[in-house]
Structure formats: structure tokens, C-alpha cells
Design an enzyme around this catalytic site. Structure first.
Site, PDB file in Angstrom:
ATOM      1  CG  ASP A 197      35.086  38.277  38.635  1.00 59.26           C
ATOM      2  OD1 ASP A 197      34.741  37.117  38.364  1.00 59.26           O
ATOM      3  OD2 ASP A 197      35.696  39.020  37.846  1.00 59.26           O
ATOM      4  CD  GLN A 250      34.881  42.400  38.573  1.00 56.88           C
ATOM      5  OE1 GLN A 250      33.933  41.998  37.902  1.00 56.88           O
ATOM      6  NE2 GLN A 250      36.017  41.713  38.664  1.00 56.88           N
ATOM      7  NE  ARG A 306      45.542  35.581  35.032  1.00 53.18           N
ATOM      8  CZ  ARG A 306      44.423  36.280  34.856  1.00 53.18           C
ATOM      9  NH1 ARG A 306      44.280  37.492  35.370  1.00 53.18           N
ATOM     10  NH2 ARG A 306      43.431  35.774  34.147  1.00 53.18           N
ATOM     11  CG  ASP A 325      42.396  40.653  35.308  1.00 49.33           C
ATOM     12  OD1 ASP A 325      42.222  39.483  34.920  1.00 49.33           O
ATOM     13  OD2 ASP A 325      41.457  41.421  35.611  1.00 49.33           O
ATOM     14  CD  GLU A 335      42.605  37.487  31.365  1.00 50.70           C
ATOM     15  OE1 GLU A 335      41.627  36.750  31.192  1.00 50.70           O
ATOM     16  OE2 GLU A 335      42.483  38.686  31.683  1.00 50.70           O
ATOM     17  CG  ASP A 375      38.625  33.336  33.644  1.00 48.86           C
ATOM     18  OD1 ASP A 375      37.863  33.447  34.628  1.00 48.86           O
ATOM     19  OD2 ASP A 375      39.480  34.181  33.347  1.00 48.86           O
TER      20      ASP A 375
END
Ligand code: GLC
Ligand code: GLC
Length: 660
Positions: free
Chosen positions: A148, A263, A293, A295, A337, A402
Site C-alpha cells: 500500500d 494491514q 502525519r 494516518d 489525515e 491518494d
């Protein structure tokens, strides 16, 4: 007030005080120790309250907090001296990131630069652009083929060997800092890869590590949860759970996997998970990371019968991580995010939670306005949803690595007579070129015929018309960037976009990427386009020169710092307008009026609309004086940043009130 040694005791339990005291290292000076205890004193009460909210008050929670406190004390004492100095400097200047000199860039280390040394070799170019913030996409050890894009982490303490190693990363962080560039890395704390040591031990049936994840023996609980949760990557697997073998290899059980099957979501109801992840976070902080960041923040807490997104405990957890940093690595900031409804996005933003946040609403509505040639939804969002609490800032961007999801508020759209569902359908069709006359060449991402949900992938240039050969393409790209550069906060460039990089259709032949169309907008370093960037006869050259100009103007325009923005009703639906009040470099009260025409034809702002303004303005982009008496005409996709000096009135008096 007691002696420093007693202060942490005042705010917390004796167990916490004892754990902190026991962590004092022989080399720590009295001054350093007092600094650390003062931070504990400020934060430990909050941390204790948050732990109570998350795990319930009780002995086990107190014991976990004491273990954590000892860990924090050790971590700060191990922090390199230059980072300890940075801690003090940023504590003394907490709004350092709100400056108009802040500009961000984002890149994949392998695709853009090969490896960490390649990133270092690009520092002169980053300086040329004026970057002060560099987000390197996830560069940790990860599964070999499909990871990913690195968001499946197998070890937070090891760099992917193809890119370099931890020493190299630490050295790069220091080099960047010496050049005025803050290093941004992801903290991927919602999940690990299924190859992480914790996941392997869970697979082997070690109960301590099974408790790190959401593992169930059969479908009973997964079915119950799936009744109320969204499908995030339906192309990968339906629902939120995937089957994995039982430890003996003969049966099947189920693990929570919000994103890809590899994941695995971490189980934050287990306080050991919080402590373990706090340890990984501080490990990274002590390598010199400036901004983390955060996630997939929305997903970190699950509760049966809910959407399992943005629950109160998710906020409490991030606030607890924030308190951890305030004690053990205070220089570090968080960026949220959350690509969700704007009411939820704002919920993550505060000095006590995430000081920074992506601004997905502005991003989505920039694209919406370019497709419809109508600026009203974006105008409404700027007037209604742009203001942030003091001590926080948006990260404004045209696109990310993304997909683009249409996360505007349906209730806002309804006020303008726009049906949210139909508008999303239109935007999806428009951006994948299924709408007659579209200039866009995007591709669908996670097209879900069952729910009608779909998002868009594509580079800025391909979405804006450069791939289709549309004559307005370069102007549209400049316009889109002019908004993220002038609305305050930190503008973030996807490196490659500034030279008009197109979609990479080759992703379908790359191992592990074919199933994920976001790779279309994660191309390799566009060497040719970069070579052309100084040639004004090319699109890359024209684009680069115009964006460089906007970047340079932003850096010298103090009004563009911070977040204060007042709408300006241009009385023309094609023209976006907003004012940035402030002071010019000579200390005079000023307003920078920003106008942008999203239409394909010239548009006017009439004399009456401008009649509240001074007679003349300075166009900061062209350097020309512009008379405002007769009204203004903006060319197709034209942008103006007009500074007017207010003859009278206080610095914060905009020339047009939002309601006038
Ligand atoms: C974030 C990343 C995205 C990734 C997901 C799961 O949304 O931006 O690329 O797929 O998290 O980690
Ligand atoms: C990432 C994914 C996006 C998903 C979002 C959820 O941004 O790319 O598709 O909707 O995460 O947070």
C-alpha cells in the site's frame, strides 16, 4: 510549590512520580531534569484524565500510566541535544508553522529520488522552490510487493533497505533542518502490516500479541461489526475483516483489516498497544522528525453498533499521543489525515490534538469549481469552514498521493440548490471523462456499483486538461495552486505537479500495483519535464515560471500568513473572492484581495462591487498598479492578488464585510 522533584507527584499518582524519578539517568543535569519535570507537571494530569476516559479508571490503568511515564522520561533524556534545543525553541515560538514562508512538498523517496541520498541531492531544488517542509512518503520496512505504498509497516524502526537505513534518515533529517526544511513522516498507527513482529507472534498464537489486534474465532463478531461500518477498499475485500489461518494452520479465524487484507488494525482497547506505539512514535521523533502525519485517524477506535469512525475515544487517543509529545518531544507537531465530512475533519484540529490538518474540503471543491465553472460551493466553504482555532493551521493542497473523494457537506450544497448525491455522480463522470466535453483524464478508484461510491485518481495536470490538450490546462493548474498558496496555512505541493507531470498508465504492469488505480497519480521523477522547466516555450516551463512567481510573492506577503480570511462577494458566480487582512512590510494596514475566475471565458467584477475599495491596488503577481474605479475583468482562469492600502480604519477592517 515544592522542589522540582515533588512537582510531578503533585499532579499524578505516587506510582507515576516514582516511575519518573527512577528513570533519571546519571548524565542528566539538574536543569534538564527540572525542564522535564515542568513538562510532566503541565501534562500528566491531562494524560491521566485521558487514560481514564479510554481505559476506565482503576489500578491497571494507573500501572500502565506509570510504565508510560517512565518510558517518556527515558526517551526525552535520550533525545539528542540539538533536538532538545529545538524543543525549547518551539515551545517559545509555538506559532512557528503559521508563517507565510512555510511551503511544503511531498514525494515518494524511491519514485522521485531513488533513495535517501537521492533526496539529499535534491535539496538545492527544494531550496529553489522555497520548501520549508518535506513529506517523505512511508519509507519503512514493508512487505515486498504490495505494501500500500509503504502504509503497511513491518517495522517502524527500520528503513526499507532499498532506500537507505535509519542512520541515513537521521543524517538527512539534520541536513534538511540545517537548510530550513522540516521533515514530515507518517505515523501509521491504525494498523501494522501482517509481517510486523507483533502480527507474526499473533499469528503464532501468542495471547499477548493476539491482544494487539482484533482477532475473532468465527464470523459472529465480524458480522455484528460489519452491520454498521463502511467498506473502505471494497476492491480488495468486502467488509472490514479478512480470514487468516488458526495458529495450527488447519482452521480459519478473522482479523480486522480496514484497508488491505495485509494491514491489520491495532487494538487500542489494550493499553499495551498505546504504550508500544508511543514508543515507536518517540523513536521516530528522536531521529529528527519534525511533523508526524497521523494516518487514518478516523479509524483507530471501534465500538459495536457504530460506524467505528471518529468516535470520542479516537480523539482521546490522539490527545494522549499529543500529551506524550508535549512531555518527551515537544518540538514535534501532528498533522491529521481525516478525509471525511468537514464537521468531522475539524474535530481533530486543536493545539491539544493535531495542530495541522489536511484540508480535503478545499481540495475537493477546487476540483468541483473547475468542473462546474461555478465558484459558489468553494466560496461558501471558505466563508464558513475555513476559520481554525489559534495555534493550528490547514495544510492546503491541490491533490495528494491518494484519490480525490468528494467530502463536501451535502447540507451546505443543498443551500445552493445542489443535490449532493447527483453532484458527486457528476464529478465522478466528469473527472473520468465520461461527461461530454470534459477536459479531465482521471481514472476511477474503488468504483463500488453496490453503494454508488467512487473516487478519482489522476495527477493535477491530467485532471486539469493538460493530457487532453485543453487550452485552459496550464491556467487551471496555476489557479488551483493560487488558492492553496493564498488562503493561509501551509500549502503542500505534490512534487512533479509544478512541471505538469501527467498520469502514469504504466502502473498496471507494476507488480502489486495493478489493482490500485491511485498509482496512476504516483509517477516516477519526470526528468524530461524538469529539464524543460526553464524553457518558456514549453508547458512545463510556463507552468513552473508562474508557480515560482506565486511562491516568491507568497513568501514576501505577510498578509498571507495565518488563517484570517474574510469572504469577498464578487457578485459573479464564476469568480471566487476572499480578503486577507494584515499589514504590509511597511507596517501599514492592508488587505490583499484575491480573485480567481474559474470559467473558460473572461469574467467581470463590476465597479459597484469594488466601490468599497481604495481607488487603486497593487497586483502582487504582476507588480502593476490596477485602477479599481471602473471594475475589473479577469481573463479565463485568471487570478489576481491585489494589495490595497487602507487609508483609514484599523488593520483588521476588511473592505467588504462577509454579509455586505
Ligand atoms: C491513508 C493513506 C493511504 C493509505 C491508508 C491506509 O489514507 O493516505 O494511502 O492507503 O491511509 O494506511
Ligand atoms: C485514504 C484512502 C481513501 C479513503 C480514506 C479514508 O485517503 O485513499 O480512499 O477514503 O483513506 O480515510
Amino acid at each position: 510549590m515544592g522542589t522540582p522533584q515533588h512537582r510531578a507527584t503533585d499532579a499524578a499518582s505516587p506510582a507515576v512520580a516514582a516511575a519518573v524519578a527512577a528513570a533519571r539517568a546519571p548524565g542528566t543535569t539538574d536543569e534538564q531534569w527540572a525542564t522535564l519535570l515542568a513538562r510532566f507537571d503541565r501534562e500528566i494530569g491531562r494524560l491521566q484524565r485521558l487514560f481514564g476516559e479510554i481505559y476506565g479508571a482503576g489500578e491497571r490503568t494507573d500501572a500502565e500510566l506509570a510504565l508510560l511515564a517512565g518510558q517518556l522520561a527515558t526517551s526525552w533524556q535520550e533525545r539528542p541535544a540539538d533536538l532538545q534545543e529545538l524543543d525549547a525553541a518551539r515551545e517559545a515560538d509555538p506559532s512557528w508553522f503559521e508563517s507565510n514562508e512555510m511551503v511544503g512538498g511531498v514525494l515518494y523517496v524511491d519514485r522521485y529520488a531513488g533513495d535517501l541520498d537521492g533526496v539529499r541531492a535534491q535539496i538545492p531544488y527544494f531550496r529553489e522552490l522555497g520548501l520549508t517542509y518535506l513529506h517523505l512518503m512511508p519509507l519503512f520496512e514493508a512487505p515486498a510487493q504490495n505494501s500500500d505504498g509503504g502504509y503497511a509497516v513491518s517495522s517502524y524502526r527500520a528503513v526499507n533497505p532499498a532506500l537507505g537505513d535509519m542512520e541515513g534518515l537521521t543524517a538527512l533529517a539534520a541536513d534538511l533542518r540545517s537548510q530550513g526544511i522540516a521533515l514530515v513522516l507518517d505515523f501509521i498507527f491504525n494498523h501494522t502490516s501482517d509481517e510486523h513482529a507483533w502480527a507474526r507472534r499473533a499469528q503464532a498464537g501468542e495471547p499477548e500479541y493476539e491482544d494487539f489486534y482484533w482477532i475473532f474465532p468465527d464470523r459472529t463478531m465480524p458480522d455484528a461489526y460489519e452491520r454498521t461500518v463502511r467498506e473502505i477498499f471494497p476492491d480488495d475485500h468486502p467488509g472490514a475483516f479478512v480470514p487468516i489461518p488458526t495458529p495450527d494452520g488447519h482452521g480459519e479465524r478473522w482479523v480486522w483489516a480496514t484497508f488491505h487484507s495485509f494491514q491489520w488494525d491495532l487494538n487500542y482497547t489494550n493499553p499495551a498497544v498505546f504504550r508500544a506505539m508511543a514508543g515507536e512514535m518517540l523513536f521516530l521523533a528522536n531521529r529528527g522528525v519534525d511533523i508526524l502525519r497521523m494516518d487514518a485517524v478516523a479509524f483507530i477506535w471501534k465500538q459495536l453498533g457504530t460506524s467505528c469512525e471518529s468516535l470520542p475515544q479516537a480523539h482521546a487517543l490522539i490527545q494522549a499521543f499529543n500529551a506524550v509529545c508535549r512531555i518527551a518531544a515537544p518540538a514535534v507537531l501532528f498533522k491529521s489525515e481525516a478525509i471525511v465530512h468537514p464537521d468531522e475533519v475539524i474535530g481533530y484540529i486543536s493545539p491539544q490534538e493535531c495542530q495541522l490538518s489536511y484540508n480535503p474540503l478545499q481540495m475537493a471543491l477546487i476540483w468541483s469549481s473547475l468542473a462546474t465553472r461555478d465558484a459558489r460551493l468553494l466560496q461558501q466553504a471558505l466563508e464558513r469552514r475555513h476559520t481554525l482555532p489559534p495555534g493550528t493551521a490547514w495544510v492546503n493542497y491541490v491533490r495528494s498521493h491518494d484519490d480525490i473523494g468528494w467530502t463536501f457537506a451535502d447540507e451546505d450544497a443543498a443551500e445552493l440548490g445542489i443535490d449532493g448525491y447527483e453532484h458527486r455522480r457528476f464529478l465522478n463522470r466528469f473527472y473520468v471523462d465520461r461527461f461530454p466535453g470534459s477536459f479531465a483524464r482521471g481514472v476511477p478508484f474503488q468504483d463500488n456499483p453496490r453503494t454508488g461510491d467512487c473516487r478519482i485518481a489522476g495527477t493535477t495536470a491530467s485532471l486539469a486538461g493538460l493530457e487532453a490538450g485543453d487550452p485552459g490546462a496550464v491556467d487551471r493548474i496555476v489557479l488551483a495552486h493560487s488558492i492553496v498558496l493564498s488562503t493561509g496555512g501551509i500549502p503542500l505541493l505534490y512534487l512533479g505537479d509544478e512541471v505538469g507531470q501527467l498520469n502514469d498508465l504504466g502502473y498496471v504492469d507494476e507488480p502489486g500495483h495493478a489493482e490500485d488505480s491511485r498509482w496512476v497519480n504516483r509517477p516516477h521523477y519526470p526528468a524530461e519535464a524538469y529539464r524543460r522547466r526553464l524553457d518558456p516555450s514549453t508547458d512545463s516551463g510556463r507552468l513552473h515560471a508562474r508557480l515560482r512567481r506565486l511562491l516568491d510573492v507568497r513568501r514576501t506577503t505577510p498578509e498571507l500568513a495565518g488563517n484570517r480570511l474574510v469572504g469577498f462577494d464578487a457578485r459573479n458566480p464564476h469568480v471566487l473572492g476572499y480578503q486577507r487582512p494584515g499589514e504590509d512590510p511597511d507596517g501599514r494596514a492592508t488587505v490583499v484581495l484575491c480573485l480567481a475566475n474559474v470559467a473558460d471565458e473572461p469574467q467581470g467584477v463590476d465597479a459597484l462591487t469594488l466601490s468599497g475599495m481604495p481607488l487603486e491596488a497593487l497586483d502582487l503577481v504582476t507588480g502593476e498598479r490596477v485602477g479599481l474605479r471602473e471594475g475589473l475583468t479577469l481573463p479565463a482562469h485568471g487570478v489576481r492578488w491585489l494589495r490595497t492600502v487602507l487609508e483609514s480604519g484599523p488593520a483588521d477592517a476588511p473592505v467588504q464585510k462577509p454579509d455586505s
